[in-house]
Design a protein around this motif. Structure first.
Motif, PDB file in Angstrom:
ATOM      1  N   ARG A 219       0.852  -1.195   0.000  1.00 55.94           N
ATOM      2  CA  ARG A 219       0.000   0.000   0.000  1.00 55.94           C
ATOM      3  C   ARG A 219       0.885   1.241   0.000  1.00 55.94           C
ATOM      4  NH1 ARG A 219      -0.717   4.993   2.945  1.00 55.94           N
ATOM      5  NH2 ARG A 219      -2.774   5.761   2.321  1.00 55.94           N
TER       6      ARG A 219
ATOM      7  N   THR B 187      -0.719  -0.784  -4.382  1.00 54.23           N
ATOM      8  CA  THR B 187      -2.158  -0.664  -4.158  1.00 54.23           C
ATOM      9  C   THR B 187      -2.415   0.613  -3.376  1.00 54.23           C
ATOM     10  OG1 THR B 187      -2.406  -3.074  -4.062  1.00 54.23           O
ATOM     11  CG2 THR B 187      -4.206  -1.749  -3.143  1.00 54.23           C
TER      12      THR B 187
ATOM     13  N   LEU C 207      -4.530   2.851  -1.190  1.00 54.77           N
ATOM     14  CA  LEU C 207      -5.704   2.698  -0.341  1.00 54.77           C
ATOM     15  C   LEU C 207      -5.790   3.869   0.627  1.00 54.77           C
ATOM     16  CD1 LEU C 207      -5.468  -1.047   0.800  1.00 54.77           C
ATOM     17  CD2 LEU C 207      -7.209  -0.087  -0.712  1.00 54.77           C
ATOM     18  N   PRO C 208      -7.000   4.293   1.006  1.00 54.95           N
ATOM     19  CA  PRO C 208      -7.127   5.268   2.097  1.00 54.95           C
ATOM     20  C   PRO C 208      -6.493   4.699   3.358  1.00 54.95           C
ATOM     21  CG  PRO C 208      -9.211   5.017   0.941  1.00 54.95           C
ATOM     22  CD  PRO C 208      -8.304   3.941   0.423  1.00 54.95           C
TER      23      PRO C 208
ATOM     24  N   ASN D 282      -7.282   4.668   6.397  1.00 53.38           N
ATOM     25  CA  ASN D 282      -8.130   3.982   7.369  1.00 53.38           C
ATOM     26  C   ASN D 282      -8.561   2.590   6.912  1.00 53.38           C
ATOM     27  OD1 ASN D 282      -9.764   4.985   5.361  1.00 53.38           O
ATOM     28  ND2 ASN D 282     -11.418   5.626   6.710  1.00 53.38           N
ATOM     29  N   GLU D 283      -8.193   2.201   5.695  1.00 52.66           N
ATOM     30  CA  GLU D 283      -8.531   0.873   5.189  1.00 52.66           C
ATOM     31  C   GLU D 283      -7.344  -0.091   5.228  1.00 52.66           C
ATOM     32  OE1 GLU D 283     -10.306   1.063   1.313  1.00 52.66           O
ATOM     33  OE2 GLU D 283     -11.734   2.629   1.882  1.00 52.66           O
ATOM     34  N   VAL D 284      -6.189   0.405   5.659  1.00 55.91           N
ATOM     35  CA  VAL D 284      -4.968  -0.395   5.573  1.00 55.91           C
ATOM     36  C   VAL D 284      -5.000  -1.597   6.507  1.00 55.91           C
ATOM     37  CG1 VAL D 284      -2.473  -0.392   5.934  1.00 55.91           C
ATOM     38  CG2 VAL D 284      -3.559   1.528   4.758  1.00 55.91           C
TER      39      VAL D 284
ATOM     40  N   GLY E 248      -7.457  -3.354   7.735  1.00 51.63           N
ATOM     41  CA  GLY E 248      -8.340  -4.404   7.210  1.00 51.63           C
ATOM     42  C   GLY E 248      -7.751  -5.096   5.999  1.00 51.63           C
ATOM     43  N   ALA E 249      -7.061  -4.320   5.152  1.00 52.89           N
ATOM     44  CA  ALA E 249      -6.450  -4.900   3.959  1.00 52.89           C
ATOM     45  C   ALA E 249      -5.307  -5.838   4.332  1.00 52.89           C
ATOM     46  CB  ALA E 249      -5.949  -3.794   3.040  1.00 52.89           C
TER      47      ALA E 249
ATOM     48  N   GLN F 280      -6.932  -9.044   5.877  1.00 56.86           N
ATOM     49  CA  GLN F 280      -7.559  -9.899   4.874  1.00 56.86           C
ATOM     50  C   GLN F 280      -6.583 -10.330   3.778  1.00 56.86           C
ATOM     51  OE1 GLN F 280     -10.999  -7.684   3.505  1.00 56.86           O
ATOM     52  NE2 GLN F 280     -11.518  -7.140   5.620  1.00 56.86           N
TER      53      GLN F 280
ATOM     54  N   TRP G 296      -0.130  -1.598  12.555  1.00 61.35           N
ATOM     55  CA  TRP G 296       0.152  -2.391  11.355  1.00 61.35           C
ATOM     56  C   TRP G 296       1.246  -3.427  11.613  1.00 61.35           C
ATOM     57  CZ3 TRP G 296       0.606   2.790   8.349  1.00 61.35           C
ATOM     58  CH2 TRP G 296      -0.675   3.294   8.089  1.00 61.35           C
TER      59      TRP G 296
END
Length: 335
Positions: free
Chosen positions: A172, A191, A193-194, A196-198, A200-201, A204, A222
Motif C-alpha cells: 500500500r 495498491t 488505499l485510504p 483507514n482501510e490499511v 483491514g487490507a 484480509q 500495522w
C-alpha cells in the motif's frame, strides 16, 4: 412589591440586553483545526499542549480552538477539500496538493533529505517559504507552517533484504502520483488505499505490506500484521498546516500573528516529540519481535538508483525544480 419600569425604559433595557448578548456572542471566534492522527501522535500532543493554550491565552479569549483528531473529519483528501471549501478553518495534511502547485512536491522526492535536521533547516528557511509561495493564489489557502510525519519505512509480512524481494509484493502506497511511481520503481505491486482501510487490507491479506513513517506504523498497529520493517527512509513526509484564506482574512492582524506564532511553537514541539518517539517506537517494535532491517550500503545504493526517474519526471514537468533540489542538497544538516 414588584417594581414597574416605564414602557420606554423597559424597551431600552431590553435592547441593551440584546446588544450585550450579541456582543458577547461575537467576542470569541472558534477555530476548528483537524487532522487524521491519533490522540497520542506528536501532532495532537503539541496542538493540545502548545497551540491551543497559546492561541486562547494570547488572544485573551477572543479566539477559541477546537481540535478534531483521529480522522474524525476524514483523511487527507476530505480535510483538504474541507479547508479549501471553508467548512474547516485549519487542516494538518500531507502533500496531497502537490500536483496543483509548482514546487511543494519537491519535499517528497526520494532520498532528498539526509536526516531530520537537514529537513528542518530547509523547510524553516527561505527554501521552505518558496515551496509554498503559490498556495494562496492557486489554492486559496494560507500556509502557516511545516510539521513532520517522518521518514517513510516499509512494513511487510516477509523480510525485504534485496531488490528482488519487492517482486510480487503487494504494498500500500498513498494515492499520490509520485508516491505510486516510487513504489512501482522499486518493483512492488502498488495498491493505493485510504489510510483507514490499511489494517483491514493487511488482515484480509489484500496487501502484503504498507509504507509510512514509524509513528504512523505503530499507532495504527500495522506491525502486528507485518512483523518485518525495512528502514528504507525512502521519502521524507512533512505535515502542512494550512488555513482557509477567507477565514484567515477575517482575523485581525494581531490575531493572525497570534495564530501563526502558535503554529510555529506547536510544530517545533511536534518535531521534538516525533524524533524522540521514533527512537522509542523502534525499541518497542524490536521488543515485540518485529524485525528491523537496515539496508546495507550496497542495497541502499540500489534503492536510490531505482527511483531516480522520479527526479527526471519532476524536472520535466516543472522547469526550475532542479535548481531548488541542488540548493536543498547544500543546506547544512546540523543546526
Amino acid at each position: 412589591m414588584t417594581q414597574r419600569f416605564p414602557s420606554w425604559l423597559a424597551a431600552s433595557l431590553t435592547a441593551i440586553g440584546l446588544s450585550l448578548t450579541a456582543t458577547t456572542a461575537l467576542a470569541s471566534t472558534t477555530l476548528k483545526i483537524a487532522n487524521f492522527f491519533p490522540d497520542s501522535h506528536p501532532v495532537n500532543i503539541a496542538l493540545r499542549e502548545v497551540f491551543k493554550p497559546a492561541v486562547e491565552t494570547g488572544s485573551a479569549g477572543e479566539l477559541k480552538v477546537r481540535i478534531y483528531t483521529n480522522g474524525t473529519l476524514g483523511g487527507d483528501e476530505r480535510l483538504y477539500n474541507a479547508v479549501r471549501g471553508g467548512t474547516l478553518d485549519i487542516a494538518v495534511i500531507g502533500n496531497i496538493m502537490e500536483n496543483e502547485v509548482d514546487y511543494v512536491g519537491i519535499v517528497q522526492q526520494p532520498f532528498l533529505f539526509t536526516n531530520y535536521n537537514h529537513a528542518a533547516n530547509v523547510l524553516r528557511g527561505d527554501i521552505g517559504t518558496s515551496l509554498v509561495a503559490d498556495f494562496r493564489d492557486k489554492l486559496g489557502l494560507e500556509f502557516l507552517g511545516w510539521g513532520v510525519q517522518g521518514f517513510r519505512v516499509i512494513a511487510s509480512n516477509k523480510p525485504i533484504q534485496q531488490m528482488s524481494d519487492f517482486k510480487g509484493l503487494r504494498l500500500r502506497f498513498p494515492g499520490i502520483e509520485n508516491m505510486v511511481a516510487i513504489g512501482q520503481a522499486l518493483g512492488a505491486n502498488v495498491t493505493p488505499l485510504p489510510i483507514n482501510e490499511v489494517f483491514g487490507a493487511l488482515e484480509q491479506k489484500v496487501v502484503d505490506g504498507v509504507e509510512n513513517p514509524y509513528p504512523n506504523l505503530y499507532a495504527a498497529k500495522w506491525h502486528e500484521l507485518t512483523h518485518h520493517v525495512l528502514e528504507s527512509n525512502h521519502v521524507f513526509t512533512p505535515n502542512l498546516y494550512v488555513a482557509n484564506g477567507k477565514v484567515w482574512d477575517k482575523l485581525t492582524p494581531e490575531q493572525q500573528k497570534i495564530v501563526r506564532d502558535a503554529i510555529q511553537a506547536s510544530t517545533a514541539r511536534e518535531w521534538e516529540l516525533l524524533v524522540a518517539q521514533e527512537s522509542e517506537i523502534k525499541d518497542k517494535l524490536q521488543a515485540e519481535n518485529v524485525e528491523i532491517i537496515v539496508p546495507s550500503p550496497a542495497f541502499h545504493a540500489e534503492l536510490q538508483a531505482a527511483v531516480q526517474d522520479s527526479y527526471r519526471r519532476f524536472y520535466t514537468a516543472r522547469p526550475g525544480a532542479e535548481a531548488i533540489v541542488e540548493q536543498i542538497k547544500t543546506v547544512a544538516t546540523q543546526p
